[in-house]
Design a protein around this motif. Structure first.
Motif, short mmCIF file in Angstrom:
data_model
loop_
_atom_site.label_atom_id
_atom_site.label_comp_id
_atom_site.label_asym_id
_atom_site.label_seq_id
_atom_site.Cartn_x
_atom_site.Cartn_y
_atom_site.Cartn_z
N ARG A 233 0.88 -1.29 0.03
CA ARG A 233 0.43 0.18 -0.05
C ARG A 233 0.82 1.46 -0.07
O ARG A 233 0.50 2.10 -0.43
CB ARG A 233 -1.08 0.54 0.77
CG ARG A 233 -2.12 -1.73 1.67
CD ARG A 233 -2.74 -0.90 2.42
NE ARG A 233 -3.45 0.63 1.84
CZ ARG A 233 -5.07 0.52 1.19
NH1 ARG A 233 -5.55 -0.49 0.55
NH2 ARG A 233 -5.31 1.78 0.91
N LEU A 234 2.22 1.43 0.98
CA LEU A 234 2.50 2.42 0.80
C LEU A 234 3.12 2.96 -0.97
O LEU A 234 4.04 3.48 -0.91
CB LEU A 234 3.81 2.70 2.09
CG LEU A 234 3.28 1.88 3.29
CD1 LEU A 234 4.53 2.67 4.10
CD2 LEU A 234 2.59 3.64 3.83
N ALA A 235 3.99 1.74 -1.20
CA ALA A 235 4.55 1.94 -2.86
C ALA A 235 3.66 2.21 -3.43
O ALA A 235 4.43 3.27 -4.04
CB ALA A 235 4.93 0.24 -3.10
N CYS A 236 1.98 2.02 -3.20
CA CYS A 236 1.39 2.74 -4.16
C CYS A 236 0.86 4.05 -3.85
O CYS A 236 0.76 4.62 -4.81
CB CYS A 236 0.35 1.81 -4.18
SG CYS A 236 0.12 -0.38 -5.16
N ALA A 238 3.19 5.74 -2.78
CA ALA A 238 4.47 6.79 -3.07
C ALA A 238 3.91 7.27 -4.99
O ALA A 238 4.82 7.63 -5.18
CB ALA A 238 5.85 5.98 -3.04
N ALA A 239 3.68 6.30 -5.56
CA ALA A 239 3.59 5.50 -7.02
C ALA A 239 2.79 7.08 -7.07
O ALA A 239 3.16 7.82 -8.37
CB ALA A 239 3.85 4.47 -7.31
N LEU A 240 1.46 6.61 -7.18
CA LEU A 240 0.78 8.05 -6.89
C LEU A 240 1.00 9.34 -6.73
O LEU A 240 0.80 10.49 -7.72
CB LEU A 240 -0.87 7.39 -6.60
CG LEU A 240 -1.82 8.57 -6.40
CD1 LEU A 240 -2.50 8.89 -8.00
CD2 LEU A 240 -3.04 8.39 -6.14
N LEU A 245 3.02 14.14 -9.23
CA LEU A 245 3.64 15.50 -8.96
C LEU A 245 4.59 15.72 -10.70
O LEU A 245 4.63 16.37 -10.83
CB LEU A 245 5.39 14.95 -7.98
CG LEU A 245 4.60 15.82 -6.93
CD1 LEU A 245 6.23 15.12 -5.78
CD2 LEU A 245 4.10 16.69 -6.51
N PHE A 246 4.67 14.66 -11.15
CA PHE A 246 5.38 14.74 -12.39
C PHE A 246 4.97 15.03 -14.21
O PHE A 246 5.63 14.55 -15.43
CB PHE A 246 6.79 13.65 -12.12
CG PHE A 246 8.24 14.41 -11.13
CD1 PHE A 246 8.31 15.74 -11.40
CD2 PHE A 246 8.42 13.32 -10.23
CE1 PHE A 246 9.42 16.00 -9.94
CE2 PHE A 246 8.96 13.98 -8.92
CZ PHE A 246 9.31 15.30 -9.00
N LEU A 261 -4.51 12.84 -1.15
CA LEU A 261 -5.20 11.29 -0.95
C LEU A 261 -5.02 10.27 -1.45
O LEU A 261 -4.63 8.88 -1.27
CB LEU A 261 -6.69 11.30 -2.34
CG LEU A 261 -7.91 12.70 -2.52
CD1 LEU A 261 -8.31 12.70 -3.44
CD2 LEU A 261 -8.54 12.27 -1.46
N ALA A 262 -3.50 10.12 -2.36
CA ALA A 262 -2.94 9.11 -1.64
C ALA A 262 -2.58 8.15 -0.90
O ALA A 262 -2.24 7.15 -0.99
CB ALA A 262 -1.49 9.06 -3.57
N TRP A 263 -2.58 9.08 0.13
CA TRP A 263 -2.07 8.55 1.36
C TRP A 263 -3.41 8.68 2.68
O TRP A 263 -2.82 8.72 3.41
CB TRP A 263 -0.82 9.49 2.34
CG TRP A 263 0.33 9.37 1.33
CD1 TRP A 263 0.58 10.20 0.65
CD2 TRP A 263 1.45 8.72 1.01
NE1 TRP A 263 0.94 10.68 0.00
CE2 TRP A 263 1.75 9.06 0.30
CE3 TRP A 263 1.51 6.81 1.81
CZ2 TRP A 263 3.48 8.94 0.19
CZ3 TRP A 263 3.01 7.18 1.64
CH2 TRP A 263 3.54 7.26 0.79
N ALA A 264 -4.47 8.00 2.00
CA ALA A 264 -5.75 7.68 2.72
C ALA A 264 -5.94 6.65 3.43
O ALA A 264 -4.90 6.13 2.37
CB ALA A 264 -7.19 7.82 1.33
#
Length: 311
Positions: A233-236, A238-240, A245-246, A261-264
């Motif tokens: 979940r943390l990897a996903c 971070a990817a989002l 950002l880029f 939201l990526a870290w909900a």
């Protein structure tokens, strides 16, 4: 910074009150179920309606709908390919909890507290795609890929999936409001005024419900399974965040909201699907509680770092 910390502390306080209420037993065994029905069928839909009516729906933001779906289906299928030969109970836990974000009952209240209307609408659009899996898609995939049941009843399973999806009041609100927004139609202002007290109640009831549902029970021998699903979940997340950002073509407010939201936390349906599939629902409850804790810390840090102002 102080305003942000105070606002987030109010959320944490409500969750802690919910935990204490659950442990006291004064609300009975069915309190979380009753409040969840009130939230999903009343206060959350009202909060969604008010959010959509307070901001302009632009075609550029519509890309958040498929993005919300992709952020569920990709980790589910990737995880399944990696762990498909694991014992069934272990695979059930992994697949039921590896994807899904708690937007409606957690992140939406968080975003409403710190972002203008555009950020709230972006959140709702992202959740529309997220809900495709959270309201039934994940369970349908678990049944067909993990449990391997009802292979000869594909049409019936698709009917059940569609019925489950469109019986979700928040999802129906998303569909209707998106259509209205694209057509340039709006609800009368008296309607928004009428439902505002219900919309205001969503934050408290959602956080209180999360507190009631948190269970801190886990076998030490299953700690590696817990760590593994959290790492996925943390990897996903971070990817989002990096994509927002880029890569993704959204404006400042929508981009900031998406990063938050990526870290909900994990969707509250994860422990439920684990239970239905005969997995370790106690471990799933612990995983869900840890994602709430991590979500509060990381989302608050991001709001402070990005300089978002309390609304």
């Amino acid at each position: 910074m102080l305003d942000v910390i105070v606002k987030v502390s109010s959320f944490v306080l409500i969750i802690l009150i919910g935990i204490a209420a659950a442990r006291s037993g004064k609300f009975g065994e069915g309190a979380s179920l009753l409040i969840s029905r009130i939230v999903f069928n009343l206060t959350l839909p009202c909060a969604i309606v008010r959010a959509f009516e307070s901001a302009e729906l632009t075609p550029a933001l519509l890309g958040l709908i498929p993005l919300g779906f992709v952020m569920n289906i990709v980790p589910f299928l990737a995880s399944y390919l990696v762990y498909r030969r694991r014992p069934r109970e272990e695979l059930v836990f992994q697949q039921a909890n590896v994807c899904g974000l708690n937007i409606g009952c957690f992140a939406l209240s968080f975003v409403q507290a710190f972002f203008p209307a555009t950020g709230v609408v972006a959140t709702c659009l992202f959740d529309a795609g997220n809900s495709l899996m959270g309201t039934g898609g994940t369970w349908a995939l678990i049944r067909s890929l993990v449990l391997g049941t009802d292979h000869d009843l594909l049409r019936d399973r698709l009917k059940v999936f569609a019925r489950t999806l469109f019986s979700s009041v928040p999802f129906d609100c998303y569909v209707v409001l998106i259509a209205m927004g694209l057509a340039g139609a709006h609800l009368p202002e008296p309607v928004i005024t009428l439902i505002s007290p219900l919309a205001d109640a969503n934050a408290f009831l959602s956080m209180f419900m999360i507190g009631l549902m948190i269970r801190f029970t886990v076998d030490a021998q299953r700690a590696h399974e817990l760590a593994r699903v959290l790492a996925w979940r943390l990897a996903c997340s971070a990817a989002l965040t990096l994509a927002a950002l880029f890569v993704l073509p959204f404006d400042g407010v929508a981009r900031q909201a998406l990063i938050v939201l990526a870290w909900a936390p994990a969707a509250s349906t994860g422990p439920l699907y684990t239970l239905w599939a005969g997995g370790d629902d106690g471990l799933a409850g612990m995983a869900n509680a840890l994602t709430v804790l991590l979500g509060v810390i990381i989302m608050t840090t991001l709001v402070i770092v990005m300089g978002v102002q309390v609304m």
